[in-house]
Design a protein around this motif. Structure first.
Motif, PDB file in Angstrom:
ATOM      1  N   LEU A   1      38.677  41.758  50.669  1.00  0.00           N
ATOM      2  CA  LEU A   1      38.650  41.076  49.376  1.00  0.00           C
ATOM      3  C   LEU A   1      37.689  41.749  48.399  1.00  0.00           C
ATOM      4  O   LEU A   1      37.783  41.538  47.189  1.00  0.00           O
ATOM      5  N   LEU A   2      36.758  42.544  48.932  1.00  0.00           N
ATOM      6  CA  LEU A   2      35.821  43.272  48.079  1.00  0.00           C
ATOM      7  C   LEU A   2      36.189  44.754  48.013  1.00  0.00           C
ATOM      8  O   LEU A   2      35.323  45.614  47.892  1.00  0.00           O
ATOM      9  N   SER A   3      37.475  45.033  48.087  1.00  0.00           N
ATOM     10  CA  SER A   3      37.944  46.415  48.024  1.00  0.00           C
ATOM     11  C   SER A   3      38.127  46.847  46.575  1.00  0.00           C
ATOM     12  O   SER A   3      38.156  46.024  45.647  1.00  0.00           O
ATOM     13  N   TYR A   4      38.264  48.151  46.383  1.00  0.00           N
ATOM     14  CA  TYR A   4      38.496  48.685  45.044  1.00  0.00           C
ATOM     15  C   TYR A   4      39.796  48.135  44.456  1.00  0.00           C
ATOM     16  O   TYR A   4      39.867  47.810  43.267  1.00  0.00           O
ATOM     17  N   GLY A   5      40.827  48.038  45.292  1.00  0.00           N
ATOM     18  CA  GLY A   5      42.109  47.557  44.798  1.00  0.00           C
ATOM     19  C   GLY A   5      42.060  46.115  44.351  1.00  0.00           C
ATOM     20  O   GLY A   5      42.561  45.769  43.266  1.00  0.00           O
ATOM     21  N   VAL A   6      41.462  45.247  45.169  1.00  0.00           N
ATOM     22  CA  VAL A   6      41.403  43.822  44.836  1.00  0.00           C
ATOM     23  C   VAL A   6      40.501  43.581  43.630  1.00  0.00           C
ATOM     24  O   VAL A   6      40.882  42.882  42.673  1.00  0.00           O
ATOM     25  N   LEU A   7      39.308  44.155  43.647  1.00  0.00           N
ATOM     26  CA  LEU A   7      38.375  43.940  42.538  1.00  0.00           C
ATOM     27  C   LEU A   7      38.899  44.555  41.243  1.00  0.00           C
ATOM     28  O   LEU A   7      38.755  43.963  40.163  1.00  0.00           O
ATOM     29  N   GLY A   8      39.515  45.732  41.340  1.00  0.00           N
ATOM     30  CA  GLY A   8      40.080  46.349  40.144  1.00  0.00           C
ATOM     31  C   GLY A   8      41.180  45.498  39.543  1.00  0.00           C
ATOM     32  O   GLY A   8      41.248  45.316  38.315  1.00  0.00           O
ATOM     33  N   ALA A   9      42.055  44.955  40.395  1.00  0.00           N
ATOM     34  CA  ALA A   9      43.131  44.095  39.906  1.00  0.00           C
ATOM     35  C   ALA A   9      42.569  42.825  39.266  1.00  0.00           C
ATOM     36  O   ALA A   9      43.070  42.364  38.229  1.00  0.00           O
ATOM     37  N   CYS A  10      41.531  42.259  39.870  1.00  0.00           N
ATOM     38  CA  CYS A  10      40.923  41.040  39.317  1.00  0.00           C
ATOM     39  C   CYS A  10      40.273  41.310  37.959  1.00  0.00           C
ATOM     40  O   CYS A  10      40.405  40.507  37.023  1.00  0.00           O
ATOM     41  N   VAL A  11      39.570  42.429  37.849  1.00  0.00           N
ATOM     42  CA  VAL A  11      38.925  42.776  36.578  1.00  0.00           C
ATOM     43  C   VAL A  11      39.966  42.978  35.489  1.00  0.00           C
ATOM     44  O   VAL A  11      39.828  42.468  34.359  1.00  0.00           O
ATOM     45  N   LEU A  12      41.030  43.710  35.806  1.00  0.00           N
ATOM     46  CA  LEU A  12      42.069  43.959  34.804  1.00  0.00           C
ATOM     47  C   LEU A  12      42.791  42.666  34.430  1.00  0.00           C
ATOM     48  O   LEU A  12      43.059  42.416  33.243  1.00  0.00           O
ATOM     49  N   ALA A  13      43.103  41.840  35.417  1.00  0.00           N
ATOM     50  CA  ALA A  13      43.782  40.575  35.131  1.00  0.00           C
ATOM     51  C   ALA A  13      42.922  39.687  34.234  1.00  0.00           C
ATOM     52  O   ALA A  13      43.433  39.029  33.312  1.00  0.00           O
ATOM     53  N   THR A  14      41.622  39.683  34.482  1.00  0.00           N
ATOM     54  CA  THR A  14      40.717  38.895  33.639  1.00  0.00           C
ATOM     55  C   THR A  14      40.701  39.428  32.210  1.00  0.00           C
ATOM     56  O   THR A  14      40.747  38.655  31.237  1.00  0.00           O
ATOM     57  N   GLY A  15      40.636  40.748  32.070  1.00  0.00           N
ATOM     58  CA  GLY A  15      40.646  41.344  30.736  1.00  0.00           C
ATOM     59  C   GLY A  15      41.927  41.047  29.983  1.00  0.00           C
ATOM     60  O   GLY A  15      41.907  40.761  28.776  1.00  0.00           O
ATOM     61  N   LEU A  16      43.063  41.092  30.683  1.00  0.00           N
ATOM     62  CA  LEU A  16      44.345  40.795  30.037  1.00  0.00           C
ATOM     63  C   LEU A  16      44.439  39.324  29.648  1.00  0.00           C
ATOM     64  O   LEU A  16      44.976  38.980  28.583  1.00  0.00           O
ATOM     65  N   ALA A  17      43.924  38.450  30.521  1.00  0.00           N
ATOM     66  CA  ALA A  17      43.986  37.019  30.232  1.00  0.00           C
ATOM     67  C   ALA A  17      43.137  36.652  29.019  1.00  0.00           C
ATOM     68  O   ALA A  17      43.485  35.733  28.263  1.00  0.00           O
ATOM     69  N   LEU A  18      42.030  37.362  28.827  1.00  0.00           N
ATOM     70  CA  LEU A  18      41.126  37.057  27.712  1.00  0.00           C
ATOM     71  C   LEU A  18      41.416  37.895  26.471  1.00  0.00           C
ATOM     72  O   LEU A  18      40.698  37.788  25.476  1.00  0.00           O
ATOM     73  N   LEU A  19      42.456  38.720  26.537  1.00  0.00           N
ATOM     74  CA  LEU A  19      42.775  39.595  25.403  1.00  0.00           C
ATOM     75  C   LEU A  19      43.128  38.792  24.162  1.00  0.00           C
ATOM     76  O   LEU A  19      42.838  39.212  23.030  1.00  0.00           O
ATOM     77  N   CYS A  20      43.744  37.623  24.357  1.00  0.00           N
ATOM     78  CA  CYS A  20      44.137  36.813  23.204  1.00  0.00           C
ATOM     79  C   CYS A  20      42.920  36.269  22.457  1.00  0.00           C
ATOM     80  O   CYS A  20      43.013  35.935  21.270  1.00  0.00           O
ATOM     81  N   ARG A  21      41.789  36.181  23.135  1.00  0.00           N
ATOM     82  CA  ARG A  21      40.576  35.685  22.484  1.00  0.00           C
ATOM     83  C   ARG A  21      39.836  36.787  21.740  1.00  0.00           C
ATOM     84  O   ARG A  21      39.365  36.583  20.625  1.00  0.00           O
ATOM     85  N   SER A  22      39.721  37.937  22.401  1.00  0.00           N
ATOM     86  CA  SER A  22      39.006  39.047  21.762  1.00  0.00           C
ATOM     87  C   SER A  22      39.399  40.352  22.434  1.00  0.00           C
ATOM     88  O   SER A  22      39.564  40.410  23.663  1.00  0.00           O
ATOM     89  N   ASP A  23      39.541  41.398  21.620  1.00  0.00           N
ATOM     90  CA  ASP A  23      39.856  42.717  22.164  1.00  0.00           C
ATOM     91  C   ASP A  23      38.694  43.288  22.973  1.00  0.00           C
ATOM     92  O   ASP A  23      38.887  44.172  23.814  1.00  0.00           O
ATOM     93  N   THR A  24      37.509  42.778  22.732  1.00  0.00           N
ATOM     94  CA  THR A  24      36.327  43.302  23.422  1.00  0.00           C
ATOM     95  C   THR A  24      36.395  43.059  24.922  1.00  0.00           C
ATOM     96  O   THR A  24      35.913  43.871  25.713  1.00  0.00           O
ATOM     97  N   PHE A  25      37.003  41.944  25.322  1.00  0.00           N
ATOM     98  CA  PHE A  25      37.080  41.632  26.749  1.00  0.00           C
ATOM     99  C   PHE A  25      37.859  42.714  27.505  1.00  0.00           C
ATOM    100  O   PHE A  25      37.465  43.127  28.598  1.00  0.00           O
ATOM    101  N   LEU A  26      38.962  43.166  26.928  1.00  0.00           N
ATOM    102  CA  LEU A  26      39.743  44.216  27.585  1.00  0.00           C
ATOM    103  C   LEU A  26      38.966  45.531  27.607  1.00  0.00           C
ATOM    104  O   LEU A  26      39.037  46.286  28.582  1.00  0.00           O
ATOM    105  N   ALA A  27      38.215  45.802  26.546  1.00  0.00           N
ATOM    106  CA  ALA A  27      37.405  47.023  26.516  1.00  0.00           C
ATOM    107  C   ALA A  27      36.332  46.990  27.598  1.00  0.00           C
ATOM    108  O   ALA A  27      36.068  48.000  28.268  1.00  0.00           O
TER     109      ALA A  27
END
Length: 435
Positions: free
Chosen positions: A67-93
């Protein structure tokens, strides 16, 4: 006509969406897809996927989901950035900056933070040629294609270790990096206001990670060079002090048997009467160079008894010494003694010496211990990802089954051998043909 207009309309909408978001689409696809691709190419063992390569901690012999692998953490980080993109572009950056930091961390982690992993990768590159040389000498030869690995890596400097670690990285790591940079490019384009300052601020995340990884080994290399200089000038006390500082700062040097041996040499030259693990290691290296393996193993066992990081280095060196001792015994006809040495090496260093299981299996076969040979081969079949080695293991298992009168199992093993290496696999072909 209406259908044609609708198709044209939807095609135009699709083209507009693709032109606007293609960087995000492709980048996200590559990052998510990297989780199921190989991140590290092991010469002998199974290659870990992105979902199996832990960001923290060492990778095990048989990779598994983390669960603390590069694949899982990377997917979680990207999913979070995409989910918050509607609020601010900074989150995805920010998410893109973190992904790039993960990408930078992977080779640095192998090169600088996990000396056991880099040592294992380097050991496997040397084990495979040794096993294949043994196979060509004592077994029917399979001429299937085999991956080529450099037999030796220079690991003396920080740069050498980084290059060595980089050479083992797989397709998943490259896809993750390309995808991260594409997402970063998209997010930067969408930023409003002072882009330059924002980019510099976000760029500090991967740069900071790189600095954190590099600082200890760079300091360690500084002390190592200083120690070598002091040794050349005959200042043994200063050399010993700086060697120890280099080992303290740099985990790789803290497990380098050559530094321990050098310190032992300097202690003896300086006339120090106190016993130390370094002196035992120094004597062990002298015995090993003279091919006096038994006293070398004894001295290394005395060094290991002191504990600490030196004990780890001593046990690893003892295992390598036993491997050489076993091969010398096997060449001289002492098969039983050779198997004993290889088994002991596997106990002392169970991860880095997995390739020995094949030699142990062959030795047991020569001694008529067919079930013991099969037990050793089971470990090879579970742990190895090298097709020529797997083909030989299945063929040897087939020979064992024949000796045990289990013809059905033997035929199945020979067929599995052909499946792994069908190109001019004389061993399995001749066995199935009844030759």
């Amino acid at each position: 006509m209406k259908i044609g207009k609708r198709v044209e309309l939807w095609a135009g909408v699709g083209a507009t969406i693709w032109a606007t978001y293609w960087l995000l689409f492709v980048g996200s696809f590559l990052v998510f897809g990297s989780a199921i691709l190989k991140w590290v190419n092991f010469p002998f063992s199974h290659h870990p996927y992105g979902l199996q390569l832990p960001l923290l901690g060492n990778i095990e012999l048989l990779p598994h989901l983390s669960l603390l692998s590069y694949g899982v953490l990377g997917a979680c980080v990207l999913a979070t950035g995409l989910a918050l993109l509607c609020r601010s572009d900074t989150f995805l950056a920010v998410a893109a900056a973190i992904l790039i930091a993960f990408w930078v961390a992977a080779p640095c982690q192998i090169a600088f933070q996990q000396p056991a992993l880099l040592r294992r990768l380097n050991a496997e590159t040397q084990d495979l040629p040794m096993i294949r040389g043994f196979t060509k000498t004592y077994l029917p030869v399979n001429y299937g294609p085999a991956a080529e690995y450099s037999k030796h890596f220079e690991l003396d400097t920080v740069w050498d270790r980084f290059v060595a670690a980089y050479s083992f990285l797989g397709l998943g790591w490259y896809c993750f990096g390309i995808g991260s940079f594409l997402i970063a490019t998209y997010s930067i384009r969408r930023l409003r206001g002072e882009r330059g300052m924002t980019v510099l601020a976000l760029g500090g995340i991967p740069i900071g990670v790189l600095i954190i990884f590099l600082t200890p080994p760079v300091i360690g290399q500084h002390y190592f060079i200083s120690a070598c200089t002091a040794e050349a000038q005959g200042n043994n006390e200063k050399a010993i002090t700086h060697y120890r500082k280099a080992m303290w700062w740099d985990q790789w040097r803290g497990q380098d048997i050559n530094i321990y041996a050098t310190i032992g040499d300097l202690e003896r030259l300086s006339g120090s009467g106190e016993d130390s693990p370094e002196k035992h290691i120094s004597r062990a290296e002298e015995f090993k160079e003279a091919r006096e393996y038994e006293p070398a193993v004894f001295e290394l066992s005395r060094a290991a008894a002191w504990g600490g990081a030196g004990a780890i280095a001593s046990r690893c060196e003892s295992a390598r010494t036993r491997v050489d001792f076993g091969i010398a015994l096997y060449n001289a006809g002492g098969i039983g003694a050779a198997v004993t040495q290889w088994q002991q090496a596997l106990i002392e260093d169970p991860v880095q010496q997995q390739g020995l299981a094949f030699l142990i299996a062959r030795g047991n076969y020569d001694l008529g211990r067919y079930q013991a040979s099969l037990d050793a081969l089971n470990g090879i079949l579970k742990a190895s990802g090298d097709k020529p080695l797997l083909a030989n293991a299945y063929s040897l298992a087939g020979d064992c089954y024949l000796k045990l009168g289990r013809d059905t199992d033997a035929r199945r093993s020979y067929n599995l051998s052909l499946k792994e290496d069908i190109l001019v696999n004389f061993w399995a072909m001749s066995a199935l043909g009844g030759d």
